[in-house]
Design a protein around this motif. Structure first.
Motif, short mmCIF file in Angstrom:
data_model
loop_
_atom_site.label_atom_id
_atom_site.label_comp_id
_atom_site.label_asym_id
_atom_site.label_seq_id
_atom_site.Cartn_x
_atom_site.Cartn_y
_atom_site.Cartn_z
N ARG A 49 0.83 -1.20 0.00
CA ARG A 49 0.00 0.00 0.00
C ARG A 49 0.87 1.25 0.00
N ALA A 50 1.93 1.24 0.79
CA ALA A 50 2.81 2.41 0.84
C ALA A 50 3.47 2.64 -0.52
N ALA A 51 3.86 1.57 -1.19
CA ALA A 51 4.49 1.71 -2.50
C ALA A 51 3.51 2.24 -3.54
N VAL A 52 2.27 1.74 -3.49
CA VAL A 52 1.24 2.24 -4.41
C VAL A 52 1.00 3.73 -4.17
N ASP A 53 0.91 4.13 -2.90
CA ASP A 53 0.70 5.54 -2.57
C ASP A 53 1.84 6.40 -3.09
N ALA A 54 3.07 5.90 -2.98
CA ALA A 54 4.23 6.66 -3.46
C ALA A 54 4.18 6.82 -4.98
N LEU A 248 8.31 -7.10 -4.45
CA LEU A 248 7.67 -6.22 -5.43
C LEU A 248 7.48 -4.83 -4.84
N ALA A 249 7.05 -4.75 -3.59
CA ALA A 249 6.87 -3.44 -2.95
C ALA A 249 8.18 -2.66 -2.95
N ASP A 250 9.28 -3.35 -2.69
CA ASP A 250 10.58 -2.69 -2.71
C ASP A 250 10.90 -2.17 -4.11
N LEU A 251 10.61 -2.96 -5.13
CA LEU A 251 10.84 -2.54 -6.51
C LEU A 251 9.99 -1.32 -6.84
N LEU A 252 8.72 -1.32 -6.44
CA LEU A 252 7.84 -0.19 -6.72
C LEU A 252 8.28 1.06 -5.97
N ASP A 253 8.78 0.88 -4.76
CA ASP A 253 9.32 2.02 -4.01
C ASP A 253 10.51 2.64 -4.75
N ARG A 254 11.38 1.79 -5.25
CA ARG A 254 12.53 2.28 -6.03
C ARG A 254 12.06 3.06 -7.25
N LEU A 255 11.05 2.51 -7.90
CA LEU A 255 10.53 3.16 -9.10
C LEU A 255 9.93 4.52 -8.77
N ALA A 256 9.18 4.61 -7.69
CA ALA A 256 8.58 5.89 -7.30
C ALA A 256 9.65 6.93 -7.01
N ALA A 257 10.70 6.52 -6.28
CA ALA A 257 11.78 7.45 -5.96
C ALA A 257 12.52 7.90 -7.21
N GLU A 258 12.81 6.95 -8.10
CA GLU A 258 13.54 7.29 -9.33
C GLU A 258 12.68 8.14 -10.25
N ARG A 259 11.40 7.84 -10.29
CA ARG A 259 10.46 8.62 -11.12
C ARG A 259 10.40 10.07 -10.63
N THR A 260 10.33 10.23 -9.34
CA THR A 260 10.28 11.58 -8.77
C THR A 260 11.58 12.34 -9.03
#
Length: 264
Positions: A49-54, A248-260
């Motif tokens: 959920r945290a990764a989706v929110d990010a 997967l959540a860790d991967l999505l977190d990385r993506l959110a940070a890199e995207r930002t």
């Protein structure tokens, strides 16, 4: 099971992080939420959920859940309300929900609905004696759940219902997943769901993640600029593989940070 190396995951993130407009399309059960004996008990893990929110907060990034669940059930388990910015594709893409637009459906007619209800009733009657078997109502058909059944009861349930559908609706689409066989009078798949979402939001790249056989339609449909992620075991057309929901959540977190960092 061999998961992708950190270098592979980093390269996958970099591939989509720099896109002009990114669609992150995610299966729900087994991908964001653990599989449950009672399907309506499914909920996203806190890390997911945290990764989706990010990702929702990241610039030029659209998040969508793509599920075989009926849209009404998907909204319950995803704890999704009308203020959400997450798009939904339910019933393998035959139903959609988007912010400001609400529900759109590819439709059904009275004959389809009557046949759906009759076949579901026949399936329930035929399998009522089999412990642990549950027939799940779906908007465009039904599912035969056998997660709580013995292997023998599961095989018998699937045989009985296969015979019913073959005799009464051989044109219906049959899909298999983990401890479920689904039947539907609509023929959309997660590949067409992702294609429709891509066009709807104007995405220049897509990351799709899933864990089941029905997710392979979408994974196999992705292009060179996209990334497919398989969660867990099984043959796959995905670009990379992660071990579980937490990975997967860790991967999505990385993506959110890199995207930002790149787009923000």
């Amino acid at each position: 099971m061999t998961v992708s190396t950190d270098d592979d995951l980093r390269a996958a993130v970099a591939r989509v992080a720099a896109s002009d407009r990114l669609l992150v399309a995610l299966d729900f059960d087994g991908t964001l939420s653990p599989l449950e004996d009672e399907p309506m008990d499914a909920r996203m893990l806190p890390a997911a959920r945290a990764a989706v929110d990010a990702l929702v907060a990241a610039p030029e990034t659209v998040v969508a859940f793509v599920s075989g669940r009926s849209l009404v059930d998907l909204r319950v388990i995803a704890e999704h309300d009308d203020d959400s910015r997450v798009l939904l594709a339910g019933s393998h893409g035959a139903e959609h929900w988007s912010p400001g637009e609400g529900l759109t459906s590819h439709g059904e007619d009275a004959g389809d609905v009557a046949l759906r209800d009759a076949l579901r009733a026949h399936a329930e009657q035929a399998t009522a004696h089999l412990e642990g078997v549950w027939i799940e109502p779906k908007t465009f058909g039904f599912g035969v759940h056998t997660r709580r059944a013995s292997p023998e009861a599961a095989a018998e349930a699937n045989r009985l219902v296969d015979d019913i559908v073959e005799a009464e609706a051989p044109q219906w689409r049959r899909r298999t997943g983990y401890n479920i066989v689904e039947f539907a009078f609509r023929h959309e798949g997660k590949d067409s769901a992702v294609a429709e979402l891509r066009e709807r939001v104007g995405a220049t790249a897509v990351l799709f993640a899933g864990d089941d056989v029905t997710d392979e339609d979408a994974l196999a449909s992705l292009g060179d600029s996209d990334v497919g992620v398989r969660v867990g075991e099984g043959e796959t057309a995905a670009t990379v593989r992660v071990a579980d929901i937490a990975a997967l959540a860790d991967l999505l977190d990385r993506l959110a940070a890199e995207r930002t960092r790149r787009v923000g």
